[in-house]
Design a protein around this motif. Structure first.
Motif, mmCIF file in Angstrom:
data_model
loop_
_atom_site.group_PDB
_atom_site.id
_atom_site.type_symbol
_atom_site.label_atom_id
_atom_site.label_comp_id
_atom_site.label_asym_id
_atom_site.label_seq_id
_atom_site.Cartn_x
_atom_site.Cartn_y
_atom_site.Cartn_z
ATOM 1 N N CYS A 117 -0.527 5.228 -11.501
ATOM 2 C CA CYS A 117 -1.646 4.008 -10.965
ATOM 3 C C CYS A 117 -1.802 4.481 -9.335
ATOM 4 O O CYS A 117 -1.072 4.772 -8.572
ATOM 5 C CB CYS A 117 -1.017 2.586 -11.019
ATOM 6 N N SER A 118 -3.162 4.219 -9.185
ATOM 7 C CA SER A 118 -3.536 4.008 -7.535
ATOM 8 C C SER A 118 -4.213 2.818 -7.414
ATOM 9 O O SER A 118 -4.708 2.066 -8.171
ATOM 10 C CB SER A 118 -4.432 5.359 -7.088
ATOM 11 N N TYR A 119 -4.183 2.409 -5.775
ATOM 12 C CA TYR A 119 -4.664 1.087 -5.683
ATOM 13 C C TYR A 119 -5.484 1.193 -4.493
ATOM 14 O O TYR A 119 -4.916 1.841 -3.299
ATOM 15 C CB TYR A 119 -3.491 -0.039 -5.613
ATOM 16 N N CYS A 141 0.009 -3.817 -9.902
ATOM 17 C CA CYS A 141 0.471 -2.765 -9.160
ATOM 18 C C CYS A 141 2.259 -2.897 -9.143
ATOM 19 O O CYS A 141 2.753 -2.085 -8.171
ATOM 20 C CB CYS A 141 0.077 -2.548 -7.875
ATOM 21 N N ASN A 142 2.721 -4.007 -9.462
ATOM 22 C CA ASN A 142 4.039 -4.362 -9.186
ATOM 23 C C ASN A 142 4.237 -4.651 -7.772
ATOM 24 O O ASN A 142 5.626 -4.784 -7.257
ATOM 25 C CB ASN A 142 4.947 -3.236 -9.510
ATOM 26 N N GLU A 146 0.920 -1.255 0.001
ATOM 27 C CA GLU A 146 0.029 -0.015 -0.250
ATOM 28 C C GLU A 146 0.782 1.270 0.050
ATOM 29 O O GLU A 146 0.556 2.115 -0.827
ATOM 30 C CB GLU A 146 -0.790 -0.007 1.375
ATOM 31 N N MET A 195 2.490 1.833 -3.403
ATOM 32 C CA MET A 195 1.360 2.333 -4.356
ATOM 33 C C MET A 195 1.099 3.874 -4.097
ATOM 34 O O MET A 195 0.396 4.443 -4.784
ATOM 35 C CB MET A 195 0.170 1.441 -4.463
ATOM 36 N N LYS A 255 -2.464 -7.170 -7.750
ATOM 37 C CA LYS A 255 -1.252 -6.791 -6.903
ATOM 38 C C LYS A 255 -0.091 -6.833 -7.950
ATOM 39 O O LYS A 255 0.718 -6.238 -7.914
ATOM 40 C CB LYS A 255 -1.132 -7.696 -5.871
ATOM 41 N N LEU A 304 5.345 5.162 -10.514
ATOM 42 C CA LEU A 304 4.400 4.189 -10.615
ATOM 43 C C LEU A 304 3.069 4.742 -10.063
ATOM 44 O O LEU A 304 1.952 4.759 -10.531
ATOM 45 C CB LEU A 304 4.717 2.876 -10.167
ATOM 46 N N ALA A 305 3.331 5.399 -8.791
ATOM 47 C CA ALA A 305 2.237 6.002 -7.915
ATOM 48 C C ALA A 305 1.627 7.322 -8.743
ATOM 49 O O ALA A 305 0.388 7.522 -8.581
ATOM 50 C CB ALA A 305 2.674 6.443 -6.627
ATOM 51 N N LEU A 327 -6.867 1.101 -9.551
ATOM 52 C CA LEU A 327 -7.032 -0.244 -9.502
ATOM 53 C C LEU A 327 -7.700 -0.443 -8.037
ATOM 54 O O LEU A 327 -6.985 -0.111 -7.049
ATOM 55 C CB LEU A 327 -5.667 -0.946 -9.584
ATOM 56 N N THR A 377 -7.625 7.989 -3.066
ATOM 57 C CA THR A 377 -7.328 7.631 -4.258
ATOM 58 C C THR A 377 -7.623 8.649 -5.086
ATOM 59 O O THR A 377 -6.882 9.064 -6.092
ATOM 60 C CB THR A 377 -8.160 6.389 -4.608
#
Lengths: 318, 269
Positions: B82-84, B50-51, A211, A214, B47, B78-79, B165, B156
């Motif tokens: 993309c958000s997760y 998201c790597n 988390e 990300m 996941k 990456l962030a 995601l 997010t």
């Protein structure tokens, strides 16, 4: 409150000091005041502050409310390191260097750092990354550090080195003087400043690694940097004072209970509580009995019931 | 050219394949749903994109200079793209709701920078949008599980990434908030020209809100549907692969909008 305790700490001790004598320019009073009391109070206030901040970092980064420099074995590692410093530093013939840095400080830091690395390596055995694993790893590291300490004590000269090592283990601000604290306190406050600058990152590390990643956090490197800073802080304090228990564990919780958040102001408040607890315990240590008592007795008397309270509160939540 | 593309994605751990050779593409502004039984590999799949999990295959995203391989990006890069949203956030400390939402600013900030006034105002606006107005100073730990999930959705949205995601974001929400969350998501995709891939537990939500549905079984895509275009009979056949016998019906709600409803039919014993 911290200011009141600090002022009180300046005048309490074996050798009674009075404001009147100081104002009258009594040379002996001034010498005791400047070389012993001020330095002792500075270590009580700033050392307690640093232990509180280090506790906040450990608890947040490990995502474990019971993680602290004591519980994950950093303090005992530092003590074992300091004992090695007392034994081998004396052999090297060097006791104090630039800014008061000593072999004892260097060895205490190395011991503490080794404990963190070992505890983290052991906790990685559990791939699920459970919080309890780090506590168990810390217990293992603590036991190992205690074993090393025992071995070092066995080889120590009973009349000189062993006494110094025992003094370490008991933890006391007695014997701190203005010559020995400068380097440690400067380094400690640099680390504290760096931790405050990185506060936002500490909070991001409170999440699970995926988390946090990300949200753009390089968790591995950042965790290592913060643990290094916190370990350095603890080492700077315990290399002067010996083992001090519960300050790093209790004070961040007290601050969070009051503010109900984990902002930089809460971390600062945890530090203030740390300073209060250590200074207050030190005042008690030198005033309740004829001979000076170890400061950890009093930090423990206050800290242990609070730890029990945390466990009970945790069970009630479940 | 697709906005986001996954090619031959394979993930396994402990000697077991969890996701096997999955490929698909998402267009700009599209909401792609993933439906599948428990343990079908939906979470592992997200996941891996998201790597967070090591994998074989490739995930690419459209940028101004062409397609960018997500695997080659740093955590921060990456962030920004993309958000997760995980099924449950791992936040376990006492922290205010506002501070949780402001975590979404991190990809845009330097390591020592702090969120500015505009970011704080934007965070408060987003909290109103998701249905948590005035909760800025409340302790995140005191929120209900549903409110926590809305707070993470706000984080997010604050992140403002081009690909969202989401892993079963509706699992802890009540009926009303489930629909509310998907409405917010659709609106934000339209406004932000972003796309989303969302693993859903509730087929009714998936059928009525997603532009495209991927049906997952044993780590593979076993069917693909476009609910607005495909006939109910065709979708029934595909859905049967993961839910057993089902029937689909189109109903009109009181506002005159058509909604798809899935009914579980008795299994033949």
């Amino acid at each position: 409150m911290l200011v009141v305790l600090a002022v009180f700490s300046l005048f309490v001790g074996k050798y009674p000091l009075s404001m009147r004598e100081l104002l009258a320019g009594n040379e002996l009073h001034w010498r005791v005041f400047l070389t012993l009391r001020v330095s002792r109070t500075v270590v009580g206030v700033l050392g307690g502050f640093a232990l509180g901040i280090a506790g906040f970092v450990f608890q947040t980064v490990f995502r474990n409310p019971l993680a602290s420099p004591d519980i994950i074995g950093v303090s005992s590692g530092a003590s074992a390191g300091a004992a090695a410093g007392i034994l081998f530093g004396a052999g090297l013939g060097i006791t104090t260097g630039w800014l008061g840095f000593s072999w004892v400080t260097a060895f205490a830091f190395a011991g503490a750092l080794l404990s963190v690395i070992l505890a983290m390596a052991l906790s990685m055995i559990d791939r699920n990354g459970r919080n309890s694993t780090i506590v168990l790893a810390g217990i293992a590291v603590h036991s190992l550090a205690q074993t090393v300490l025992m071995c070092l004590k066995l080889t120590a000269d009973p009349e000189k080195e062993l006494a110094s090592i025992e003094y370490w283990i008991m933890g006391s601000l007695n014997g701190i003087n203005s010559h020995s604290i400068l380097g440690n306190m400067i380094l400690c406050m640099i680390c504290v400043g760096a931790v405050f600058l990185l506060h936002r990152q500490i909070i991001l590390l409170s999440m699970e690694e995926g988390e946090a990643r990300m949200l753009g956090v390089n968790a591995g490197k950042l965790r290592l940097l913060l643990l290094l800073l916190a370990t350095l802080m603890v080492s700077c304090v315990v290399s002067l004072s010996g083992l001090i228990s519960f300050v790093g564990l209790v004070t961040p919780h007290l601050a969070r209970m009051l503010t109900k958040n984990s902002r930089a102001s809460t971390m600062f408040l945890g530090g203030i509580f740390g300073g209060c607890l250590l200074t207050f315990s030190d005042i008690l240590a030198r005033s309740v009995a004829k001979t000076e008592l170890p400061v950890s007795i009093f930090t423990g008397i206050i800290g242990a019931p609070f730890l029990i309270y945390l466990i009970v509160r945790g069970r009630q939540k479940i | 050219m697709s906005y986001f593309k996954v090619t031959d994605l394979t993930v396994g751990y402990g000697g077991k394949m969890i996701v096997n050779d999955v490929s698909f593409a998402v267009e700009r502004g599209e909401l792609t749903g993933i439906l599948g039984a428990n343990g079908s590999g939906k979470t592992t799949f997200l996941k891996a994109i998201c790597n967070i999990l090591p994998h074989e295959g490739m995930c690419e995203m459209h940028k101004a200079q062409g397609m960018t391989k997500l695997e080659s990006l740093s955590a921060k890069e990456l962030a920004r793209l993309c958000s997760y949203i995980p099924q449950r956030s791992g936040i376990s400390i006492d922290i205010s709701v506002l501070d949780v939402v402001l975590m979404g600013c991190n990809p845009k900030l330097g390591i020592l920078e702090r969120p500015n006034k505009e970011m704080r105002e934007r965070a408060s606006e987003i909290l109103k949008i998701v249905g948590l107005p005035g909760k800025e100073e409340m302790n995140y730990q005191f929120l209900s599980e549903g409110q926590k999930q809305l707070c993470i959705l706000a984080r997010t949205l604050m992140q403002d990434a081009k690909l969202l995601l989401l892993d079963e974001p509706e699992s802890s929400l009540d009926l009303r908030y489930r629909y509310h969350m998907l409405e917010i998501l659709r609106k934000s995709l339209k406004e932000g020209e972003s796309s989303a891939v969302v693993a859903l537990h509730d087929p009714a939500l998936a059928l009525n809100y997603c532009d495209r549905l991927l049906l997952f079984s044993e780590g593979r895509i076993v069917g693909e549907m476009i609910p607005a275009k495909d006939s109910p009979e065709e979708m029934e056949r595909k859905l049967m692969q993961i839910y057993g016998p089902v029937s689909l019906h189109r109903y009109e709600d009181r506002a005159g909008h058509t909604q798809l409803v899935m009914i579980k039919e008795p299994e033949e014993l």
